[in-house]
Design a protein around this motif. Sequence first.
Motif, PDB file in Angstrom:
ATOM      1  N   MET A  86      -2.374   6.128  -4.427  1.00 26.97           N
ATOM      2  CA  MET A  86      -2.044   5.482  -3.156  1.00 26.97           C
ATOM      3  C   MET A  86      -2.363   6.384  -1.970  1.00 26.97           C
ATOM      4  SD  MET A  86       1.699   4.180  -1.800  1.00 26.97           S
ATOM      5  CE  MET A  86       1.895   2.915  -3.042  1.00 26.97           C
ATOM      6  N   LEU A  87      -2.991   5.796  -0.960  1.00 29.71           N
ATOM      7  CA  LEU A  87      -3.174   6.475   0.328  1.00 29.71           C
ATOM      8  C   LEU A  87      -2.239   5.819   1.325  1.00 29.71           C
ATOM      9  CD1 LEU A  87      -6.065   7.004  -1.071  1.00 29.71           C
ATOM     10  CD2 LEU A  87      -6.871   7.305   1.257  1.00 29.71           C
ATOM     11  N   PRO A  88      -1.120   6.440   1.671  1.00 37.05           N
ATOM     12  CA  PRO A  88      -0.224   5.834   2.664  1.00 37.05           C
ATOM     13  C   PRO A  88      -0.859   5.872   4.052  1.00 37.05           C
ATOM     14  CG  PRO A  88       0.554   8.010   2.052  1.00 37.05           C
ATOM     15  CD  PRO A  88      -0.633   7.733   1.188  1.00 37.05           C
ATOM     16  N   VAL A  89      -0.691   4.806   4.815  1.00 40.43           N
ATOM     17  CA  VAL A  89      -1.301   4.709   6.145  1.00 40.43           C
ATOM     18  C   VAL A  89      -0.192   4.593   7.188  1.00 40.43           C
ATOM     19  CG1 VAL A  89      -2.856   3.391   7.621  1.00 40.43           C
ATOM     20  CG2 VAL A  89      -3.345   3.602   5.173  1.00 40.43           C
ATOM     21  N   TYR A  90      -0.245   5.450   8.219  1.00 39.82           N
ATOM     22  CA  TYR A  90       0.810   5.493   9.233  1.00 39.82           C
ATOM     23  C   TYR A  90       0.310   5.106  10.626  1.00 39.82           C
ATOM     24  CZ  TYR A  90       3.901   7.531   5.771  1.00 39.82           C
ATOM     25  OH  TYR A  90       4.690   7.718   4.651  1.00 39.82           O
ATOM     26  N   LYS A  91      -0.970   4.727  10.712  1.00 35.52           N
ATOM     27  CA  LYS A  91      -1.523   4.241  11.986  1.00 35.52           C
ATOM     28  C   LYS A  91      -2.364   2.996  11.696  1.00 35.52           C
ATOM     29  CE  LYS A  91      -1.673   8.881  14.021  1.00 35.52           C
ATOM     30  NZ  LYS A  91      -2.531   9.995  14.461  1.00 35.52           N
ATOM     31  N   TRP A  92      -2.210   1.976  12.548  1.00 33.15           N
ATOM     32  CA  TRP A  92      -2.876   0.698  12.288  1.00 33.15           C
ATOM     33  C   TRP A  92      -4.392   0.827  12.186  1.00 33.15           C
ATOM     34  CZ3 TRP A  92      -0.927  -3.421  10.268  1.00 33.15           C
ATOM     35  CH2 TRP A  92       0.446  -3.705  10.431  1.00 33.15           C
ATOM     36  N   TRP A  93      -4.980   1.663  13.050  1.00 32.27           N
ATOM     37  CA  TRP A  93      -6.440   1.761  13.053  1.00 32.27           C
ATOM     38  C   TRP A  93      -6.977   2.401  11.774  1.00 32.27           C
ATOM     39  CZ3 TRP A  93      -8.879   6.404  12.489  1.00 32.27           C
ATOM     40  CH2 TRP A  93      -8.143   7.564  12.772  1.00 32.27           C
ATOM     41  N   GLN A  94      -6.123   3.192  11.071  1.00 28.64           N
ATOM     42  CA  GLN A  94      -6.568   3.855   9.844  1.00 28.64           C
ATOM     43  C   GLN A  94      -6.708   2.887   8.675  1.00 28.64           C
ATOM     44  OE1 GLN A  94      -3.664   6.988   9.258  1.00 28.64           O
ATOM     45  NE2 GLN A  94      -4.949   8.493  10.304  1.00 28.64           N
ATOM     46  N   LEU A  95      -5.989   1.761   8.747  1.00 29.17           N
ATOM     47  CA  LEU A  95      -6.007   0.815   7.630  1.00 29.17           C
ATOM     48  C   LEU A  95      -7.424   0.282   7.349  1.00 29.17           C
ATOM     49  CD1 LEU A  95      -3.755  -0.115   5.730  1.00 29.17           C
ATOM     50  CD2 LEU A  95      -3.500  -2.158   7.120  1.00 29.17           C
ATOM     51  N   PRO A  96      -8.117  -0.303   8.346  1.00 30.72           N
ATOM     52  CA  PRO A  96      -9.498  -0.755   8.077  1.00 30.72           C
ATOM     53  C   PRO A  96     -10.464   0.407   7.836  1.00 30.72           C
ATOM     54  CG  PRO A  96      -8.953  -1.031  10.410  1.00 30.72           C
ATOM     55  CD  PRO A  96      -7.680  -0.674   9.700  1.00 30.72           C
ATOM     56  N   TYR A  97     -10.180   1.558   8.469  1.00 29.79           N
ATOM     57  CA  TYR A  97     -11.058   2.739   8.322  1.00 29.79           C
ATOM     58  C   TYR A  97     -11.051   3.231   6.880  1.00 29.79           C
ATOM     59  CZ  TYR A  97     -12.699   7.566   8.976  1.00 29.79           C
ATOM     60  OH  TYR A  97     -13.372   8.761   8.869  1.00 29.79           O
ATOM     61  N   TYR A  98      -9.844   3.476   6.327  1.00 28.05           N
ATOM     62  CA  TYR A  98      -9.732   3.951   4.944  1.00 28.05           C
ATOM     63  C   TYR A  98     -10.159   2.865   3.957  1.00 28.05           C
ATOM     64  CZ  TYR A  98      -7.231   8.219   6.346  1.00 28.05           C
ATOM     65  OH  TYR A  98      -6.894   9.433   6.881  1.00 28.05           O
ATOM     66  N   TRP A  99      -9.826   1.614   4.271  1.00 24.76           N
ATOM     67  CA  TRP A  99     -10.181   0.514   3.375  1.00 24.76           C
ATOM     68  C   TRP A  99     -11.702   0.434   3.211  1.00 24.76           C
ATOM     69  CZ3 TRP A  99     -13.066  -4.002   4.011  1.00 24.76           C
ATOM     70  CH2 TRP A  99     -12.972  -4.946   2.977  1.00 24.76           C
ATOM     71  N   ALA A 100     -12.438   0.578   4.318  1.00 25.97           N
ATOM     72  CA  ALA A 100     -13.900   0.526   4.272  1.00 25.97           C
ATOM     73  C   ALA A 100     -14.449   1.674   3.423  1.00 25.97           C
ATOM     74  CB  ALA A 100     -14.472   0.590   5.684  1.00 25.97           C
ATOM     75  N   GLY A 101     -13.854   2.869   3.594  1.00 19.18           N
ATOM     76  CA  GLY A 101     -14.312   4.037   2.822  1.00 19.18           C
ATOM     77  C   GLY A 101     -14.066   3.872   1.332  1.00 19.18           C
ATOM     78  N   ILE A 102     -12.881   3.380   0.995  1.00 16.37           N
ATOM     79  CA  ILE A 102     -12.528   3.199  -0.416  1.00 16.37           C
ATOM     80  C   ILE A 102     -13.371   2.086  -1.045  1.00 16.37           C
ATOM     81  CG2 ILE A 102     -10.680   2.439  -1.964  1.00 16.37           C
ATOM     82  CD1 ILE A 102     -10.397   5.318  -1.098  1.00 16.37           C
ATOM     83  N   LYS A 103     -13.649   1.021  -0.286  1.00 16.04           N
ATOM     84  CA  LYS A 103     -14.478  -0.072  -0.802  1.00 16.04           C
ATOM     85  C   LYS A 103     -15.916   0.407  -1.059  1.00 16.04           C
ATOM     86  CE  LYS A 103     -11.984  -3.553  -1.683  1.00 16.04           C
ATOM     87  NZ  LYS A 103     -11.898  -3.942  -3.101  1.00 16.04           N
ATOM     88  N   MET A 104     -16.386   1.327  -0.217  1.00 14.22           N
ATOM     89  CA  MET A 104     -17.705   1.922  -0.452  1.00 14.22           C
ATOM     90  C   MET A 104     -17.696   2.708  -1.775  1.00 14.22           C
ATOM     91  SD  MET A 104     -20.075   1.213   1.690  1.00 14.22           S
ATOM     92  CE  MET A 104     -21.223   2.566   1.469  1.00 14.22           C
ATOM     93  N   TYR A 105     -16.593   3.372  -2.037  1.00 18.99           N
ATOM     94  CA  TYR A 105     -16.403   4.126  -3.288  1.00 18.99           C
ATOM     95  C   TYR A 105     -16.526   3.168  -4.479  1.00 18.99           C
ATOM     96  CZ  TYR A 105     -14.200   7.863  -6.116  1.00 18.99           C
ATOM     97  OH  TYR A 105     -13.926   8.856  -7.032  1.00 18.99           O
ATOM     98  N   ASP A 106     -15.856   2.010  -4.380  1.00 25.04           N
ATOM     99  CA  ASP A 106     -15.949   0.976  -5.430  1.00 25.04           C
ATOM    100  C   ASP A 106     -17.383   0.483  -5.585  1.00 25.04           C
ATOM    101  OD1 ASP A 106     -13.239   1.178  -5.752  1.00 25.04           O
ATOM    102  OD2 ASP A 106     -12.738  -0.718  -4.779  1.00 25.04           O
TER     103      ASP A 106
END
Length: 601
Positions: A35-55
């Motif tokens: 799990m990557l906990p997210v504490y800022k709204w803008w980080q949610l799409p940012y990390y999601w895009a990075g992790i989806k690229m990993y997939d």
Amino acid sequence: MQLDYEQYMMVKEALRERANLLEIAPHLSAPLPIMLPVYKWWQLPYYWAGIKMYDLVAGAQCLKSSYVLSKAKALEHFPMLKKDKLVGAIVYYDGQHNDARMNLAIALSSVRYGAAVANYTEVMHLLKTKDPQSGQEKVCGARCRDIITGHEFDVKAKCVINATGPFTDSLRKMDNQETKNICQPSAGVHIVIPGYYSPDNMGLLDPATSDGRIIFFLPWEKMTIAGTTDSPTSVTAHPIPGEDDINFILREIRNYLSPDVEVRRGDVLAAWSGIRPLVTDPDSKDTQSICRNHIVSISDSGLVTIAGGKWTTYRSMAEETLDAAIKAHGLSAAPCKSVGLTLEGGKGWTPTLYIRLVQDYGLENEVAKHLAATYGGKAFDVAKMAQVTGQRWPIVGKRLVSEFPYIEAEVLYAVREYACTATDVIARRTRLGFLNVQAADEALPRIVQIMGKELDWSEEKKTEELETARKFLYLEMGYRSRAEQLTKTTEINLDTQEVARYKKRFHKFDKESKGFITTVDVQQVLESINVQIDENALHEILNEVDLNKNGQVEIDEFMQLMSAVKKGQVSDSRLAMLMKTAEETLDKRGPVTVDRSGGGF
């Protein structure tokens, strides 16, 4: 972000090799959600895009698709997480394995395919011969020494490969003293804390700590492993974890856990430092830049060096190295067969294999699961060596220590797996030394006794093995750092009420007001409340707190213990818990009050 093709190919190779590792050693490796906990709204799409690229890069080898969790769902999966400002979380899947057993499985598998393997062997110098055509010296073998016996011998070879991790440069300098160093060793400290710090099946990763390093804590062998640090270090065979690094990891963990969870220094059950062999490419113009992948180089004398890289890509690194060696030395070889080649223990393993161990041999459920996950299909060989317990259940399988599923038969089996020392057993065959240094220390006398009988050790050899293994635990596995939390100079930080309460507790044992207590004093109090503890165990309990090592615990030592417990420097102190429980039992036995009966008889 920078469209770096080299990095893309490196990640793609790692993901391909990850899938292969999970296939060839299914008993030792498994997918783990992180799990990557997210504490800022803008980080949610940012990390999601990075992790989806990993997939996406993983393609068909993607373990499971990553997904987003709401705040409520994130806390449901990871209840220890800090709630304040939490927006949500992203979960992705990666692989986790038992690295020591994986290392051993690779060595044992290679032996079955014809390799000659020797542990406790060091290279004294390289052998060289002159090439009759060019007149140039070529490496043709190595002078080796058996570290245990001191015997030296030559190993002749058409090709010598230097695959020595952090020791890469020492071998390269044996070939040519003038060669420049390419290895830039980096120390990474890890700690093990109790399993209640993380859920059984979910890890946590912080990609951006206070100083830019990555911190993770993951469930591992029923405990929680946390790390890591990254700092330059010198090359040594005995790296030692530093107190500053341990406290850095604990501080970062506190930032992500709920205030309800008190992260205590005393909860660190083991700590160690590993050396990463980061390298610079000797053929690169910019010799200062760290190579993010591995490098294969061949010296003028024909010494092949493989350096850098990481665990996940070990197989492809080996294939690339051998391809280079075959080409450089004109060797003949069949095509590489290591992709999909099942490692030792993988054959015959199934997720339900442990049930057969319980049914066929009468092992405890926890022990059977451990043996299946450690030895795979070879678990039956270990079970056959297990001794009868003499109890109704389990029928076989005497534990080395009560709280861990390691059994005595594993020590015998470890000797069959080339274990030569007690340290091999607690660190490189079982993981006891990495999980709890105190438990490993308690198991050592029995381990040495079993190995001594099997290997025909003298009494002097047994004593030497015990001392060497304890030194390993003390220095390299964090026992010293743990022990130093309670010292003669520990500051007593208790308020007046606490001092009075602990003095009262101490005097319940020190009835003669001697100013100290001994095992006899504790035994008398325990007998009065019908509690029986073995005399040797009681001596060990007092010895943990006896800083002067004079066979008694003085009131100052007891106060230092209670202060350290209060500050979280010490946890799970058996003496503190025992005295508290005894005091509560004695207080309950006080005179029966009669005020509500009007006086009574």
